[in-house]
Design a protein around this motif. Structure first.
Motif, PDB file in Angstrom:
ATOM      1  N   PHE A  22     -67.393  -3.693 -28.435  1.00 27.26           N
ATOM      2  CA  PHE A  22     -67.494  -4.812 -29.390  1.00 27.26           C
ATOM      3  C   PHE A  22     -68.210  -5.974 -28.711  1.00 27.26           C
ATOM      4  O   PHE A  22     -68.300  -6.018 -27.483  1.00 27.26           O
ATOM      5  N   PRO A  23     -68.722  -6.926 -29.486  1.00 28.77           N
ATOM      6  CA  PRO A  23     -69.427  -8.074 -28.889  1.00 28.77           C
ATOM      7  C   PRO A  23     -68.458  -9.004 -28.162  1.00 28.77           C
ATOM      8  O   PRO A  23     -67.454  -9.434 -28.748  1.00 28.77           O
ATOM      9  N   ALA A  24     -68.743  -9.314 -26.919  1.00 32.11           N
ATOM     10  CA  ALA A  24     -67.889 -10.234 -26.157  1.00 32.11           C
ATOM     11  C   ALA A  24     -67.778 -11.585 -26.855  1.00 32.11           C
ATOM     12  O   ALA A  24     -66.728 -12.229 -26.821  1.00 32.11           O
ATOM     13  N   LYS A  25     -68.845 -12.011 -27.521  1.00 28.71           N
ATOM     14  CA  LYS A  25     -68.834 -13.327 -28.167  1.00 28.71           C
ATOM     15  C   LYS A  25     -67.826 -13.396 -29.312  1.00 28.71           C
ATOM     16  O   LYS A  25     -67.343 -14.487 -29.641  1.00 28.71           O
ATOM     17  N   ASP A  26     -67.476 -12.258 -29.902  1.00 32.76           N
ATOM     18  CA  ASP A  26     -66.512 -12.274 -31.006  1.00 32.76           C
ATOM     19  C   ASP A  26     -65.135 -12.743 -30.534  1.00 32.76           C
ATOM     20  O   ASP A  26     -64.367 -13.310 -31.311  1.00 32.76           O
ATOM     21  N   TYR A  27     -64.828 -12.472 -29.287  1.00 38.90           N
ATOM     22  CA  TYR A  27     -63.575 -12.961 -28.699  1.00 38.90           C
ATOM     23  C   TYR A  27     -63.723 -14.425 -28.302  1.00 38.90           C
ATOM     24  O   TYR A  27     -62.906 -15.272 -28.669  1.00 38.90           O
ATOM     25  N   LEU A  28     -64.771 -14.741 -27.571  1.00 38.81           N
ATOM     26  CA  LEU A  28     -64.933 -16.091 -27.029  1.00 38.81           C
ATOM     27  C   LEU A  28     -65.056 -17.141 -28.130  1.00 38.81           C
ATOM     28  O   LEU A  28     -64.451 -18.213 -28.030  1.00 38.81           O
ATOM     29  N   TYR A  58     -72.698 -22.299 -25.648  1.00 38.30           N
ATOM     30  CA  TYR A  58     -72.472 -20.911 -25.230  1.00 38.30           C
ATOM     31  C   TYR A  58     -73.686 -20.041 -25.540  1.00 38.30           C
ATOM     32  O   TYR A  58     -74.132 -19.248 -24.697  1.00 38.30           O
ATOM     33  N   GLU A  59     -74.237 -20.191 -26.735  1.00 36.80           N
ATOM     34  CA  GLU A  59     -75.370 -19.361 -27.131  1.00 36.80           C
ATOM     35  C   GLU A  59     -76.612 -19.663 -26.297  1.00 36.80           C
ATOM     36  O   GLU A  59     -77.416 -18.771 -26.027  1.00 36.80           O
ATOM     37  N   ASN A  60     -76.761 -20.919 -25.873  1.00 38.94           N
ATOM     38  CA  ASN A  60     -77.955 -21.306 -25.113  1.00 38.94           C
ATOM     39  C   ASN A  60     -77.803 -21.119 -23.602  1.00 38.94           C
ATOM     40  O   ASN A  60     -78.762 -20.781 -22.919  1.00 38.94           O
ATOM     41  N   ASN A  61     -76.581 -21.346 -23.098  1.00 43.79           N
ATOM     42  CA  ASN A  61     -76.393 -21.384 -21.641  1.00 43.79           C
ATOM     43  C   ASN A  61     -75.246 -20.523 -21.116  1.00 43.79           C
ATOM     44  O   ASN A  61     -74.972 -20.536 -19.921  1.00 43.79           O
ATOM     45  N   GLY A  62     -74.550 -19.824 -21.993  1.00 45.01           N
ATOM     46  CA  GLY A  62     -73.449 -18.983 -21.549  1.00 45.01           C
ATOM     47  C   GLY A  62     -72.145 -19.757 -21.397  1.00 45.01           C
ATOM     48  O   GLY A  62     -72.061 -20.948 -21.717  1.00 45.01           O
ATOM     49  N   ALA A  63     -71.129 -19.065 -20.886  1.00 43.66           N
ATOM     50  CA  ALA A  63     -69.779 -19.627 -20.832  1.00 43.66           C
ATOM     51  C   ALA A  63     -69.501 -20.474 -19.593  1.00 43.66           C
ATOM     52  O   ALA A  63     -68.512 -21.206 -19.557  1.00 43.66           O
ATOM     53  N   ASP A  64     -70.361 -20.407 -18.594  1.00 47.18           N
ATOM     54  CA  ASP A  64     -70.117 -21.132 -17.340  1.00 47.18           C
ATOM     55  C   ASP A  64     -70.053 -22.637 -17.572  1.00 47.18           C
ATOM     56  O   ASP A  64     -70.911 -23.208 -18.259  1.00 47.18           O
ATOM     57  N   GLU A  65     -69.026 -23.256 -17.007  1.00 49.06           N
ATOM     58  CA  GLU A  65     -68.854 -24.718 -17.056  1.00 49.06           C
ATOM     59  C   GLU A  65     -68.720 -25.260 -18.480  1.00 49.06           C
ATOM     60  O   GLU A  65     -68.936 -26.451 -18.710  1.00 49.06           O
ATOM     61  N   LEU A  66     -68.353 -24.400 -19.410  1.00 48.50           N
ATOM     62  CA  LEU A  66     -68.315 -24.837 -20.813  1.00 48.50           C
ATOM     63  C   LEU A  66     -67.253 -25.900 -21.050  1.00 48.50           C
ATOM     64  O   LEU A  66     -67.475 -26.858 -21.794  1.00 48.50           O
ATOM     65  N   PHE A  67     -66.090 -25.750 -20.413  1.00 45.75           N
ATOM     66  CA  PHE A  67     -65.066 -26.787 -20.611  1.00 45.75           C
ATOM     67  C   PHE A  67     -65.559 -28.128 -20.106  1.00 45.75           C
ATOM     68  O   PHE A  67     -65.402 -29.153 -20.781  1.00 45.75           O
ATOM     69  N   LYS A  68     -66.130 -28.149 -18.912  1.00 44.38           N
ATOM     70  CA  LYS A  68     -66.583 -29.415 -18.328  1.00 44.38           C
ATOM     71  C   LYS A  68     -67.635 -30.089 -19.204  1.00 44.38           C
ATOM     72  O   LYS A  68     -67.612 -31.319 -19.398  1.00 44.38           O
ATOM     73  N   LYS A  69     -68.541 -29.311 -19.746  1.00 46.12           N
ATOM     74  CA  LYS A  69     -69.570 -29.864 -20.626  1.00 46.12           C
ATOM     75  C   LYS A  69     -68.944 -30.420 -21.910  1.00 46.12           C
ATOM     76  O   LYS A  69     -69.342 -31.487 -22.388  1.00 46.12           O
ATOM     77  N   THR A  70     -67.972 -29.690 -22.440  1.00 47.09           N
ATOM     78  CA  THR A  70     -67.308 -30.137 -23.673  1.00 47.09           C
ATOM     79  C   THR A  70     -66.462 -31.377 -23.406  1.00 47.09           C
ATOM     80  O   THR A  70     -66.455 -32.322 -24.205  1.00 47.09           O
ATOM     81  N   ALA A  71     -65.757 -31.376 -22.283  1.00 44.59           N
ATOM     82  CA  ALA A  71     -64.919 -32.533 -21.933  1.00 44.59           C
ATOM     83  C   ALA A  71     -65.758 -33.797 -21.780  1.00 44.59           C
ATOM     84  O   ALA A  71     -65.362 -34.886 -22.216  1.00 44.59           O
ATOM     85  N   LYS A  72     -66.916 -33.641 -21.182  1.00 42.92           N
ATOM     86  CA  LYS A  72     -67.810 -34.797 -20.996  1.00 42.92           C
ATOM     87  C   LYS A  72     -68.331 -35.290 -22.341  1.00 42.92           C
ATOM     88  O   LYS A  72     -68.355 -36.505 -22.605  1.00 42.92           O
TER      89      LYS A  72
END
Length: 202
Positions: A22-28, A58-72
């Protein structure tokens, strides 16, 4: 090519989970939705705006550091990272994860043909198990044997070999279905046949 052409001379098929069954993105994306709802409830910030930001990032840059980017972007306290990480492991998804149609058909044919089906998956074992529990298997779950590579702390090539040995099979009797170069390389280490999941019913 029909799926049985790949598996007709095989007795055992090994799959990865993410982006194979299944697509990993469906979970994330559902995890991000739940996190955005949580932030709206606790901080009165707009959940849809947060989700839109997270999805695009996520679609443009992946899941790395996503919380930090969102928090900022939304001025969130660092303490919310714990909630974000915990959701990845324990989220109760609004919607079940659905198998790729080609993989559902392939798995059903393997069961009919009495082939052995294994899943050898990388990643956090708790998270991967959570995904498995919330997948719509259409009754296939009782035919699956699952190994978590990170829990066993073994290279996948070794796990593949152990599966073959425990079933008294040679590499010619099995097939690995994956979606990334790592799984392909691990298969090649022991000369195990490998195909990319997208090739099935292409």
């Amino acid at each position: 090519m029909e799926s049985n052409q790949y598996a007709k001379d095989k007795q055992l098929i090994i799959f990865e989970l993410d982006d194979v069954l299944f697509p990993a993105k469906d979970y994330l994306l559902q995890v991000y939705y739940l996190f955005a709802q949580f932030i709206e409830y606790t901080e009165q910030k707009n959940a849809q705006s947060i989700l839109n930001f997270m999805r695009l990032e996520y679609e443009n840059n992946g899941a790395d550091e996503l919380f930090k980017k969102t928090a900022k972007a939304f001025e969130l306290a660092d303490s919310y990272e714990h909630n974000f990480d915990l959701l990845h492991l324990t989220a109760r998804l609004p919607l079940k994860l659905l198998l790729f149609k080609n993989m559902l058909q392939f798995l059903q044919e393997l069961v009919v043909d009495r082939k052995k089906i294994y899943i050898v998956t990388s990643g956090n074992p708790e998270q991967q198990l959570n995904k498995i529990k919330q997948t719509e298997w259409n009754g296939l779950e009782k035919y699956l044997t699952v190994f978590f590579a990170d829990e066993l702390n073994l290279p996948k090539s070794k796990i593949f070999q152990n599966i073959l040995t425990s079933n008294n099979l040679s590499v010619e009797d099995a097939l690995v279905v994956g979606a990334n170069k790592f799984d392909e390389q691990q298969s090649k280490i022991i000369n195990l046949p490998y195909i990319v999941s997208l090739e099935i019913y292409k």
